[in-house]
Design an enzyme around this catalytic site. Sequence first.
Site, short mmCIF file in Angstrom:
data_model
loop_
_atom_site.label_atom_id
_atom_site.label_comp_id
_atom_site.label_asym_id
_atom_site.label_seq_id
_atom_site.Cartn_x
_atom_site.Cartn_y
_atom_site.Cartn_z
N HIS A 1 66.47 56.94 2.55
CA HIS A 1 67.42 58.05 2.41
C HIS A 1 66.94 59.01 1.34
O HIS A 1 66.44 58.60 0.30
CB HIS A 1 68.83 57.54 2.07
CG HIS A 1 68.87 56.57 0.93
ND1 HIS A 1 68.52 55.24 1.07
CD2 HIS A 1 69.18 56.74 -0.37
CE1 HIS A 1 68.64 54.63 -0.08
NE2 HIS A 1 69.02 55.51 -0.99
N HIS B 1 68.17 61.86 -1.25
CA HIS B 1 69.35 62.41 -1.93
C HIS B 1 69.18 63.91 -2.11
O HIS B 1 68.10 64.37 -2.52
CB HIS B 1 69.48 61.83 -3.35
CG HIS B 1 69.71 60.35 -3.44
ND1 HIS B 1 70.93 59.81 -3.76
CD2 HIS B 1 68.86 59.30 -3.29
CE1 HIS B 1 70.82 58.48 -3.81
NE2 HIS B 1 69.57 58.15 -3.53
P1 5GP Z 1 69.54 54.47 -3.85
O1 5GP Z 1 69.74 53.94 -5.24
O2 5GP Z 1 69.27 53.35 -2.85
O3 5GP Z 1 68.55 55.58 -3.78
O4 5GP Z 1 70.92 55.12 -3.46
C1 5GP Z 1 71.83 54.59 -2.56
C2 5GP Z 1 73.00 55.54 -2.50
O5 5GP Z 1 73.80 55.15 -1.40
C3 5GP Z 1 73.88 55.50 -3.75
O6 5GP Z 1 73.94 56.81 -4.30
C4 5GP Z 1 75.23 55.01 -3.22
O7 5GP Z 1 76.32 55.63 -3.86
C5 5GP Z 1 75.15 55.34 -1.75
N1 5GP Z 1 75.91 54.43 -0.89
C6 5GP Z 1 75.89 53.06 -0.94
N2 5GP Z 1 76.69 52.55 0.02
C7 5GP Z 1 77.22 53.61 0.68
C8 5GP Z 1 78.14 53.72 1.77
O8 5GP Z 1 78.63 52.73 2.33
N3 5GP Z 1 78.47 54.97 2.19
C9 5GP Z 1 77.94 56.09 1.58
N4 5GP Z 1 78.36 57.28 2.06
N5 5GP Z 1 77.08 56.03 0.54
C10 5GP Z 1 76.72 54.80 0.11
#
Ligand code: 5GP
Length: 149
Positions: free
Chosen positions: A100, A102
């Site tokens: 993903h 951001h």
């Molecule tokens: P990472 O640290 O993996 O780059 O970021 C994961 C992101 O996914 C975090 O910003 C977190 O808030 C978001 N996230 C985690 N679970 C969910 C979910 O069930 N729905 C949504 N919309 N975002 C999520």
Amino acid sequence: MNDCVFCRIVAGEAPATKVYEDDAVCAFLDIRPITRGHTLIVPRIHAGELDDLDPELGARIFRTGHRLARAVRYGGLDGDGANLILNDGVAAFQTVGHVHLHVVPRRHGDKLSFAKGFLLRRPHDPVSTAAAIRAGLTALDAAEDEGVN
Ligand code: 5GP
Ligand code: ZN
């Protein structure tokens, strides 16, 4: 269906506020946003890390991130810029195992509210936030059609 939450969101089997989707990618609001409009762009098909991702699909993800970052400046969010971040792998603090990107909208002089948002990660009104982003995408399309950008 696997137990990946982002796969379930793409399939409409888990709730999320989607702001854009096409045949390759899906973009939805982060459930714990750093700033208002913080969005995640994911490939529709599961890829855990960049090592698992088709580079062409990676380009589609970035293309969508590029558009959303520009939309922040055109719509109701009144943004001045954005941070685009991709945490690849647990070593890089990736917490959800589905690639993903951001897009975190920024404004001039938002250093304090950004730091607060980073600590608190509180949701903003998702309906009006998504509408502001969609309005930005529509305005961006119109500007491109007119050859302004
Ligand atoms: P990472 O640290 O993996 O780059 O970021 C994961 C992101 O996914 C975090 O910003 C977190 O808030 C978001 N996230 C985690 N679970 C969910 C979910 O069930 N729905 C949504 N919309 N975002 C999520
Ligand atoms: Zn997945």
